[in-house]
Design a protein around this motif. Structure first.
Motif, mmCIF file in Angstrom:
data_model
loop_
_atom_site.group_PDB
_atom_site.id
_atom_site.type_symbol
_atom_site.label_atom_id
_atom_site.label_comp_id
_atom_site.label_asym_id
_atom_site.label_seq_id
_atom_site.Cartn_x
_atom_site.Cartn_y
_atom_site.Cartn_z
ATOM 1 N N LEU A 42 0.818 -1.213 0.000
ATOM 2 C CA LEU A 42 0.000 0.000 0.000
ATOM 3 C C LEU A 42 0.852 1.263 0.000
ATOM 4 O O LEU A 42 0.537 2.248 -0.678
ATOM 5 C CB LEU A 42 -0.915 0.021 1.231
ATOM 6 C CG LEU A 42 -2.243 -0.733 1.169
ATOM 7 C CD1 LEU A 42 -2.943 -0.656 2.511
ATOM 8 C CD2 LEU A 42 -3.136 -0.184 0.087
ATOM 9 N N LEU A 163 -3.034 -6.177 -5.188
ATOM 10 C CA LEU A 163 -4.156 -5.286 -4.884
ATOM 11 C C LEU A 163 -3.695 -3.978 -4.251
ATOM 12 O O LEU A 163 -4.415 -2.972 -4.294
ATOM 13 C CB LEU A 163 -5.134 -5.982 -3.936
ATOM 14 C CG LEU A 163 -5.954 -7.143 -4.498
ATOM 15 C CD1 LEU A 163 -6.782 -7.765 -3.387
ATOM 16 C CD2 LEU A 163 -6.845 -6.676 -5.623
ATOM 17 N N THR A 166 -3.652 -0.639 -6.441
ATOM 18 C CA THR A 166 -5.001 -0.151 -6.765
ATOM 19 C C THR A 166 -5.655 0.510 -5.559
ATOM 20 O O THR A 166 -6.150 1.648 -5.636
ATOM 21 C CB THR A 166 -5.874 -1.310 -7.248
ATOM 22 O OG1 THR A 166 -5.224 -1.976 -8.332
ATOM 23 C CG2 THR A 166 -7.221 -0.808 -7.714
ATOM 24 N N LEU A 167 -5.656 -0.196 -4.441
ATOM 25 C CA LEU A 167 -6.278 0.350 -3.240
ATOM 26 C C LEU A 167 -5.523 1.568 -2.726
ATOM 27 O O LEU A 167 -6.125 2.566 -2.301
ATOM 28 C CB LEU A 167 -6.348 -0.740 -2.165
ATOM 29 C CG LEU A 167 -7.080 -0.394 -0.874
ATOM 30 C CD1 LEU A 167 -8.509 0.029 -1.158
ATOM 31 C CD2 LEU A 167 -7.042 -1.578 0.080
ATOM 32 N N PHE A 170 -6.280 4.622 -4.860
ATOM 33 C CA PHE A 170 -7.625 5.134 -4.577
ATOM 34 C C PHE A 170 -7.644 5.941 -3.279
ATOM 35 O O PHE A 170 -8.215 7.040 -3.216
ATOM 36 C CB PHE A 170 -8.610 3.969 -4.499
ATOM 37 C CG PHE A 170 -9.999 4.370 -4.088
ATOM 38 C CD1 PHE A 170 -10.867 4.945 -5.000
ATOM 39 C CD2 PHE A 170 -10.429 4.168 -2.788
ATOM 40 C CE1 PHE A 170 -12.147 5.321 -4.615
ATOM 41 C CE2 PHE A 170 -11.706 4.537 -2.396
ATOM 42 C CZ PHE A 170 -12.565 5.123 -3.323
ATOM 43 N N LEU A 171 -7.016 5.400 -2.227
ATOM 44 C CA LEU A 171 -7.018 6.096 -0.944
ATOM 45 C C LEU A 171 -6.224 7.394 -1.000
ATOM 46 O O LEU A 171 -6.613 8.395 -0.390
ATOM 47 C CB LEU A 171 -6.448 5.170 0.144
ATOM 48 C CG LEU A 171 -7.273 3.921 0.468
ATOM 49 C CD1 LEU A 171 -6.556 3.049 1.486
ATOM 50 C CD2 LEU A 171 -8.656 4.309 0.990
ATOM 51 N N LEU A 183 -6.440 1.682 7.834
ATOM 52 C CA LEU A 183 -7.162 0.561 7.219
ATOM 53 C C LEU A 183 -6.755 -0.773 7.830
ATOM 54 O O LEU A 183 -7.553 -1.718 7.904
ATOM 55 C CB LEU A 183 -6.896 0.557 5.707
ATOM 56 C CG LEU A 183 -7.562 -0.548 4.887
ATOM 57 C CD1 LEU A 183 -9.074 -0.360 4.858
ATOM 58 C CD2 LEU A 183 -7.016 -0.557 3.468
#
Length: 550
Positions: A42, A163, A166-167, A170-171, A183
């Motif tokens: 992330l 993933l 992508t996540l 977005f955040l 998260l």
């Protein structure tokens, strides 16, 4: 005799002590693994944002990723000892709890120093989650169902890194950077609660001695090696800093081997590598990780720097590959129980190698549909071969060596992943420079083609009111930018070509993973029949002595 045979036939088979109630503990381990692996991917897309927020250069904020990676890697070798000494449940529970607390503190960080310190805390506590979780799975799951269980666990272990971009994109685009860490908190709490209630206490070896020398040499070796691999490109591979780190890692590695092979209770039991299936499985999994890094690491660079996509858009484009991988991993685990690892491994590696090789045909304007189709098929190949190959190696290890094999497998994969990124980054940069210099030789600034291009661009700028000198300089800069962009495309394409090689190299190694079929021994009548009393035994003997009437 007919009554006796009927009695024997009605006796139930022997109890094989299989525990089928492993799904709830497996869910707890999957939650813990998912949150730890997702956190590492992330933050990668958030580095530019963090650099802007804290007002520090990229080289400083890079330690948010580097510190976490180093801390989580150096504690992996100690996971086997801690699990055996204090119990797997206690180690996993404390690891998840510490990781969750570290995530909360990262979200509350007030400057770059505090964020880096809390990320190191995250790595030190969360580094135990994957090796301990894998060891617990192989302990609680019956061997005939381990393929399916590892396939489901692989969804968390392998799909979470895909993933993450992508996540994370977005955040970062719609929320604050702090949500990247907040998260993890509810998921971590759920994983800790599930681990507390669902996992059972394991046997503890209270007299086990800690290998202090082995722990010291392993921390120095893995820390210096991974730091050199992560900083080699920015510092220069021939710089004194990197050369010193590599020298320290080489010396500590030699001391680590000598220590672990001479002590009675080694921290890393290198004797497990005597198992040919485990050694071949570990090496193959590491090479697959290198091949997989080609798409996971290089494709976002191509989409964002060449096709000018945002982090979120590039993550959405890469999402079908993750979905394909997630769908096929449990299926491949179930198929392994029926057809074995050989066909799955060969077919999956061929798909991975061919689709990665096809990516070397990328151009600056390659359609997104073609990229999506190729990456989705590539994800199917990874999902087909990754978990079966890893499962066969761990299944070949005896139960008393699971806590030794799991750290070796995980730390090898961690080193191969960092090594793959370092090698591919070096190849990409060197090939980019090579192609750019070739362009400058083939199209020099004084050539007719370059002069015509510069005249056209500068003429358009002059008509817009720009003076002659400024318009000529802008046209030359624009031409140089086009050449650099094309050189980057070709450098990335060459890197994809190289990253396909490990997939094809793994195919011969798969033949070393073939499982030998064991002949089923027919149980004897004495094993199946219940114990007879003395009177019943005498009756049988008396009946056996009577003449048979036709």
């Amino acid at each position: 005799m007919s009554e006796q045979s009927q009695t024997i036939a009605e006796v139930p088979p022997l109890n094989n002590n299989e525990n089928s109630n492993f799904w709830l503990p497996l869910i707890a381990i999957i939650l813990a693994t998912f949150v730890s692996v997702l956190s590492s991917s992330l933050v990668n897309v958030a580095l530019p944002k963090l650099s802007t927020v804290f007002g520090v250069p990229t080289t400083t904020i890079q330690w948010v990723v580097t510190g976490f990676m180093l801390a989580s890697a150096v504690v992996i070798p100690a996971s086997g000892f801690l699990s055996a000494r204090f119990g797997s449940k206690q180690v996993l529970l404390l690891s998840v709890t510490g990781f969750t607390i570290g995530s909360l503190l990262c979200g509350l960080a007030w400057n770059d120093t505090s964020l880096i310190a809390f990320r190191i805390l995250q790595g030190l506590t969360g580094g135990f989650i994957m090796p301990v979780g894998m060891a617990v799975i192989y302990t609680i799951v019956p061997r005939q169902q381990i393929g399916l269980a590892m396939g489901i666990w692989g969804v968390a272990a392998m799909v979470a890194p895909a993933l993450g971009p992508t996540l994370g994109g977005f955040l970062i685009q719609y929320y604050s950077w702090r949500t990247l860490f907040f998260l993890n908190v509810p998921v971590g709490v759920a994983a800790a609660v599930a681990s507390f209630f669902f996992l059972k206490d394991s046997v503890r070896q209270k007299n086990l001695k800690f290998d202090i020398l082995g722990a010291t040499t392993s921390v120095i070796f893995f820390g210096s090696l991974l730091l050199a691999l992560s900083k080699g490109q920015t510092e220069g591979w021939t710089s004194l800093y990197i050369v010193t780190l590599l020298y320290i890692s080489a010396v500590s590695f030699a001391l680590l081997i000598w220590t672990e092979l001479t002590t009675e209770t080694p921290l890393l039991n290198l004797r497990v590598f005597k198992n040919l299936q485990f050694s071949a499985s570990t090496l193959t999994s590491g090479l697959i990780t290198v091949a997989m890094m080609g798409g996971t690491f290089m494709m976002p660079i191509y989409l964002q720097n060449v096709q000018s996509m945002t982090a979120l858009d590039s993550g959405i484009l890469l999402l079908p590959q993750s979905v394909a991988m997630a769908l096929l991993m449990p299926i491949s685990g179930k198929l392994q129980e029926k057809v074995g690892v050989l066909p799955l491994g060969i077919i999956g590696l061929l798909i991975l190698g061919i689709t990665t090789y096809e990516l070397h045909k990328l151009t600056a304007d390659t359609s997104h549909l073609w990229i999506n189709v190729d990456l989705t098929i590539r994800g199917l190949g990874i999902g087909l071969c990754m978990m079966p190959i890893s499962t066969v190696g761990m299944s070949s290890v005896t139960n008393d060596q699971i806590n030794d094999a799991s750290p070796l497998s995980n730390v090898t994969r961690q080193v191969m992943s960092s090594m793959g990124i370092a090698i591919l980054t070096t190849i990409m940069n060197s090939r980019q420079y090579f192609h750019y210099y070739r362009f400058t030789e083939e199209v020099p600034s004084y050539s007719d083609e370059a002069s015509s291009f510069i005249s056209t661009i500068s003429g358009s700028l002059i008509q817009g009111g720009v003076d002659s000198a400024t318009s000529t300089g802008a046209a030359i800069s624009y031409l140089a930018g086009i050449m650099q962009k094309e050189a980057l495309v070709r450098g990335i394409a060459d890197t994809f070509f190289v990253s396909a090689i490990p997939a094809f190299v793994c195919i011969p190694l798969v033949f070393l993973l073939r499982e030998k079929k064991k002949k089923k021994e027919q149980p004897t009548s004495s094993e199946l029949s219940p114990p007879l009393s003395t009177s019943e035994d005498n009756d049988i003997v008396t009946k056996a002595q009577e003449p048979i009437k036709v």
